[in-house]
Design an enzyme around this catalytic site. Structure first.
Site, PDB file in Angstrom:
ATOM      1  N   CYS B 433       0.845  -1.212   0.000  1.00 34.23           N
ATOM      2  CA  CYS B 433       0.000   0.000   0.000  1.00 34.23           C
ATOM      3  C   CYS B 433       0.867   1.244   0.000  1.00 34.23           C
ATOM      4  CB  CYS B 433      -0.873   0.070   1.242  1.00 34.23           C
ATOM      5  SG  CYS B 433      -2.008  -1.249   1.407  1.00 34.23           S
ATOM      6  N   GLU B 435       4.213   1.355   2.057  1.00 33.23           N
ATOM      7  CA  GLU B 435       5.326   1.148   2.966  1.00 33.23           C
ATOM      8  C   GLU B 435       6.672   1.364   2.286  1.00 33.23           C
ATOM      9  OE1 GLU B 435       2.303  -0.697   2.502  1.00 33.23           O
ATOM     10  OE2 GLU B 435       2.919  -2.602   3.357  1.00 33.23           O
TER      11      GLU B 435
END
Lengths: 305, 845
Positions: B433, B435
């Site tokens: 997502c 990171e």
């Protein structure tokens, strides 16, 4: 430059991320009070200088919490209007207790300092978008003392400043003072025909025409025409306005602001009739035609600001 | 003119795209059967060799599929957009859903009867042998209780592979798999038999060699298939293409690539093979523009259009990959998300801007393909060219929700603070997502858990109880508290308690992966596994982290501020009044409200059943179908009641209390503090790979699902309603416009939440139209990043959202409508005006 940061003005909204009222991304300070009462006004809560209550009936859960707190006894669940506008003094006690925000107070006193604190929050966005501050209303010059101090405070921060004005300002010294701190004037011209002007705005346009020349002489000016069907949305009127704009120093751009009904709902919330009821919006071809008129008069034309 | 527009995709891309759009996702059984056979044959071997033998068997036997019109080949499944199963991680949820996975609401997959039978037979081998079984056996009862109550979950890696990595694509493009084997052989030559780890290292090296030889064979099988297809192909053009494909597959990824086409094929094989070895998602291509650009630059003969078509083909292939999850996780990750994050732009290792032609080609590919994959990201810093940012804004305006934008100015120092070298930090990419990690040097374990901060607040308000159960420590009856500090003190103790069990849970799962599923193929491409002679799972990576992410931050901060203001400052209510109102859910029946805001249609009954099942199980411990039917029927007929006026007054005050997202410091700092309490506590823990825990703040879409487990809160939120999304304000609570909301979000400590933060902003298309719209967009990004926000992505609002806003205005008060000289929000406009805006929304660009 001396600035009176403690001076109070009556503000009814500070709207950040505004993109149609001057270059870039701007914060608009909406001030209360206006000498005009245009039939199409989309901020009718701004016309009066005093704070006003708005009542949104579909949010009301009829809990009755507000009834006992009103010091004027202006609220009654027996009547359809709910608020007795004659009695209401705009103290906001009912809005404070209303659990569903069916009652909202429009307008509050703020100092120059309090307003500037909010304006500062978007400094980075002004910088990256070449934006700034726009003072609007109401008529931004009704509270011209406050407007002046606020503009001075903007200038020492280096922000681009604009004003939206009706041009209907009684005091020439007010104009001289305010416009020396402005980078851009967005000057509303509603009708060149004084009869029409009087009928739909409540005032003559003679003073506006006189002031327009002074303003254009002091500050870069854009003429804005709220384009209202049945009032001024016709070729003759637009040509006349363009003809007038041609007499103003340095005006090369005209904004046509097509009539919209976004403000209509507010009249109901204020318990007032809307005089332009059932007026349709302009169609795209109608707007395009008026844009062509403006262009044929030699002006750059922007639709919607 | 700033806007350049996009060219049309080629006919080939349109056809390939149609295949993806029309595909019905299937579960396929080949991989599960092959891995099971391999495990049966290798019972006596060490785990790493068993893994290698399993990978070998799969690469040597998985069906070879070349789809019509493809230029880039390599498929995980026979059917497009389908999935294989990895029973070595967990399998029972698949078996349970044999009959229902095809018809479930979130992400259905078809399981034909024959497939189900083959899977069933394979699964018979696995009970007690999976990573999930081993992790479960390691966990304490307290940890399991916390998960049961919805305080946190370690779902992802508990049930599947870890994934969440970006490997050394550059090395494969340069040296090929044979180069990897050579490197391993050289390492073996240097080995010392006296080294106590000699045997373990030897096994690891042998495992890599076995895996890579099989991987080369997998590509060669594609070459053979392409040759065979070419022989029977009637159309001369396609025949030529197939012969070229055969030639490419003979050469790469076995050897280094020598032109752009080979580089594209080599990249894809690697991306595909990583996702065959393990079920882990978020296998992220990372800085695609950086490692691909040299092959474009040094390929003088390639036509620009053809190079673009190849990139487009890769975009299509990324959408061919699919994964199935259990029903609940499928809801949390709804939309067949696989999270192959690909990022372009940003700085190079020396701190110079690294934007290149491939960066722009990736934008074009995204516009051509318009499908969910890849998760497309751009890196932005002060030296990012405006042209690049404008182009990214133009892609954003297409309404796909991409690219996500990341701030180098925050992420680089955040990683340095975690011990990453400056050069490595500058080279970061994005995983999954949001990171950030240094590619091919990190085992980040980024998606380690969802931690529900709002649930912990609820438990704090109940003196350690979740429902009737004393789950956390006793931290005091809140009605005796005399200041907000008392609340923070109790809240901190509860956070400490639950983070402790979170760490335990994560480490149990971590060890299970190291013991049962070390991954030799992946490990060879993460530094310094070959140097250290151990797998990524056993601590072979240079940087090791565990990143559990929090959500419910805005809910907690707003609740704390609401208590501070209404109880302690305004004295408008007592703590007893507040507590009673919360216990009574402000007089609202709880179940009536549970599913309104969930996007998935027809979920209502299912949710009700879920609630009832939980309730019955918690009281009687077993499920009686007759009782279930009665309870659900009772729910349907419970009337709505407003409760007493006092609840209404209290809820009204709470709802009107300024919320996070309006750029008010004293409010925003409460959310910052709540997030920091969590982030700092997480940093106290280490994982078995020798790395630190680091927090993130993002929910994927767990904020909706986990909201169901949270009672009424002092911010006025009703029980079971969704929680705030990521670092975003609560839905509809940011009423001062997008710049105010962004400033608030930027006040969180994004440097500390180094596992990533997620901020979604939504806009009406009209606000972003024309060249001024692009400039507006770019200014918003630059300004948010000046304020040190980490990530932002923009969703352009569609008609459906506006229709929803008409129905639930309170949830959408953040929608701004801008007209010259006018002041109001979308939700206060008259219905006819809203209808007019809605009808125009679809044609604004």
């Amino acid at each position: 430059m001396k600035i009176n940061y403690d001076l109070e003005g009556i503000v009814f909204d500070i709207q950040r991320f505004s993109i149609h009222d001057g270059p870039g991304i701007r914060t608009i300070v909406f001030l209360k009070g206006c000498p005009l009462s245009c039939w199409w006004c989309c901020n009718p809560e701004a016309q009066s200088l005093k704070p006003l209550m708005m009542y949104q009936v579909d949010r009301c859960v009829h809990c009755g919490l507000c009834l006992p707190v009103c010091p004027q006894g202006a609220l009654s669940s027996e009547t359809d209007a709910f608020i007795d506008r004659e009695k209401c003094i705009g103290c906001g006690a009912c809005a404070k207790i209303c659990p569903t925000e069916a009652l909202v107070l429009k307008g509050k006193k703020m100092t120059v300092n309090e307003v500037v604190d909010i304006l500062k929050k978007d400094e980075a966005i002004y910088r990256h978008s070449n934006g700034g501050i726009t003072i609007s209303g109401g008529e931004a010059l009704v509270q011209y003392g406050f407007t002046t101090e606020l503009l001075k405070a903007c200038k020492i921060n280096g922000w681009h400043t604009a004003v939206e004005t009706t041009g209907y300002i009684g005091s020439e010294s007010a104009i001289n003072e305010v416009f020396s701190y402005l980078d851009l004037a967005l000057l509303d011209v509603k009708s060149y025909n004084d009869e029409i002007h009087k009928k739909y705005t409540g005032v003559s346009n003679a003073l506006i025409h006189k002031n327009a020349k002074i303003i254009a002489g002091m500050t870069k000016t854009v003429v804005r025409v709220p384009t209202i069907p049945g009032v001024n949305a016709n070729e003759k009127e637009i040509r006349a306005i363009c003809g007038f704009a041609a007499t103003l120093k340095g005006v090369d751009t005209i904004h046509l602001l097509p009539y919209h009904t976004y403000g209509e709902n507010k009249y109901e919330l204020l318990g007032r009739p809307y005089k332009l009821e059932k007026t349709p919006s302009l169609t795209e071809p109608e707007i395009d035609a008026l844009e062509e008129v403006v262009k044929s008069c030699g002006f750059h034309c922007v639709i919607g600001g | 003119m700033i806007a350049r527009g996009f060219t049309d995709p080629t006919e080939r891309i349109e056809k390939l795209k149609r295949v993806i759009l029309d595909a019905t996702p299937y579960v396929e059984s080949e991989r599960a059967v092959l891995v099971t056979e391999a495990y049966k044959e290798t019972e006596g071997l060490s785990p790493i060799l068993r893994r290698a033998k399993a990978v070998e068997k799969i690469f040597n036997n998985l069906p070879i599929t070349i789809r019509d019109n493809e230029l880039i080949v390599g498929a995980i499944t026979k059917n497009p957009r389908s999935t294989e199963i990895c029973p070595e991680f967990s399998f029972d949820w698949v078996e349970k859903e044999f009959d229902t996975m095809g018809s479930r609401v979130a992400d259905p997959f078809q399981i034909p009867k024959e497939t189900a039978k083959e899977l069933h037979d394979a699964f018979l081998y696995w009970p007690g042998k999976t990573t999930s079984d081993l992790a479960t056996s390691y966990m304490s009862q307290e940890t399991k209780d916390c998960m049961g109550a919805g305080v946190f979950t370690v779902g992802n890696y508990f049930y599947g592979g870890v994934g969440h990595v970006s490997v050394d694509y550059k090395k494969v493009l340069e040296k090929g798999f044979r180069g990897i084997i050579t490197e391993v052989v050289e390492a073996m030559e240097k080995m010392d038999r006296g080294d106590p780890d000699y045997i373990k290292k030897l096994q690891f090296y042998n495992a890599i060699i076995i895996s890579y030889n099989a991987a080369i064979n997998f590509a060669h099988r594609y070459a053979e298939k392409a040759m065979a297809m070419a022989a029977s192909e009637m159309k001369p053009e396609r025949k030529k293409e197939l012969l070229q494909i055969a030639k490419n597959c003979m050469k790469v990824p076995g050897n280094g690539a020598s032109n752009f086409y080979e580089a594209c094929q080599s990249f894809w094989f690697l991306q595909c093979m990583l996702q065959i070895e393990s079920s882990g998602h978020s296998i992220s291509p990372g800085r695609f523009d950086q490692y691909m650009y040299p092959y474009l630059k040094n390929d003088p003969t390639i036509a620009k259009d053809f190079a673009q078509e190849l990139v487009d083909c890769i975009w299509i292939k990324l959408n061919d990959v699919n994964k199935t999850r259990d029903e609940i996780s499928a809801q949390a990750f709804a939309g067949y998300a696989v999270f192959q994050n690909l990022c372009v732009g940003g700085q190079d290792e020396e701190g110079m801007d690294a934007t290149n032609d491939v960066s722009y080609m990736c934008m074009e590919a995204t516009a051509h393909v318009k499908l969910p994959a890849p998760s497309f990201s751009i890196r932005v810093w002060q030296g990012t060219p405006d042209e690049f940012l404008f182009r990214a804004c133009e892609v954003t305006r297409l309404g796909l929700g991409v690219p996500a934008m990341y701030n180098d100015e925050v992420i680089i120092p955040a990683l340095v603070n975690r011990g990453v070298t400056l050069n490595d930090a500058r080279n970061y990419c994005i995983i999954g997502c949001v990171e950030p990690q240094c590619p091919h040097k990190t085992e980040g374990w980024h998606d380690a858990a969802f931690f529900n901060v709002a649930k912990v607040l609820e438990i704090t308000l109940n003196n350690g109880k979740a429902g009737d159960k004393q789950l956390g420590p006793v931290t005091g009856d809140i009605t005796t508290f005399t200041s907000i500090d008392d609340f923070f003190c109790a809240f901190t103790k509860q956070i400490q308690y639950f983070v402790h069990y979170l760490a335990e849970a994560d480490n149990c799962v971590d060890i299970a992966h190291a013991e049962r599923c070390p991954l030799p193929f992946l490990s060879a491409l993460v530094d310094d596994c070959i140097g250290r002679g151990k797998s990524v799972q056993e601590g072979g990576a240079i940087y090791n982290f565990t990143g559990p992410q929090a959500f419910g931050v805005a809910d907690s901060g707003d609740s704390m501020y609401a208590i501070q203001k209404n109880v302690f400052e305004d004295k408008a209510m007592t703590l007893t009044e507040l507590k009673n109102a919360l216990d009574a859910n402000f007089g609202e029946p709880i179940h009536r409200t549970c599913s309104e805001s969930i996007d998935l249609k027809d979920m209502t009954t299912e949710m009700k059943v879920y609630e009832v099942v939980k309730k019955i199980l918690s009281t009687s411990g077993s499920l009686d179908i007759a009782k279930l039917t009665d309870e659900v029927a009772a729910m349907e007929t419970t009337p709505k009641s407003y409760g007493s006026n006092d609840y209404l007054r209290i809820q009204g005050l709470l709802n009107k209390t300024p919320a996070f997202g309006n750029d008010i410091d004293e409010v925003d700092f409460m959310a910052r503090k709540c997030a920091q309490i969590y982030c700092k506590e997480v940093e106290n823990y280490t994982n078995p790979r020798g790395g630190q825990f680091q927090a993130g703040i993002y929910p994927v879409s767990a904020n909706v699902l986990f909201g169901k487990d949270v009672a009424a809160l002092p911010d006025g939120r009703l029980a079971t309603k969704p929680l705030a999304d990521g670092v975003s304000p609560r839905a509809g609570k940011d009423v001062n416009g997008p710049t105010a909301a962004a400033n608030s979000v930027a006040k969180l400590d994004h440097f500390r939440a180094s596992n990533g933060t997620l901020y979604n902003q939504k806009f009406l298309p009209a606000a972003l139209a024309g060249d001024k719209g692009l400039q507006t967009f770019a200014a918003l990004v630059r300004s948010y990043f000046d304020h040190k926000g980490m990530h932002v992505q923009f969703n352009v609002i569609d008609k459906e959202t506006l229709l929803a806003a008409q129905k639930n205005p309170d949830q959408y008060r953040d929608l701004v409508v801008r007209v010259a000289g006018y002041s109001a929000q979308f939700t206060v406009l008259a219905k006819e005006v809203q209808d007019d805006i809605i009808s125009r929304t679809e044609q604004s660009f």
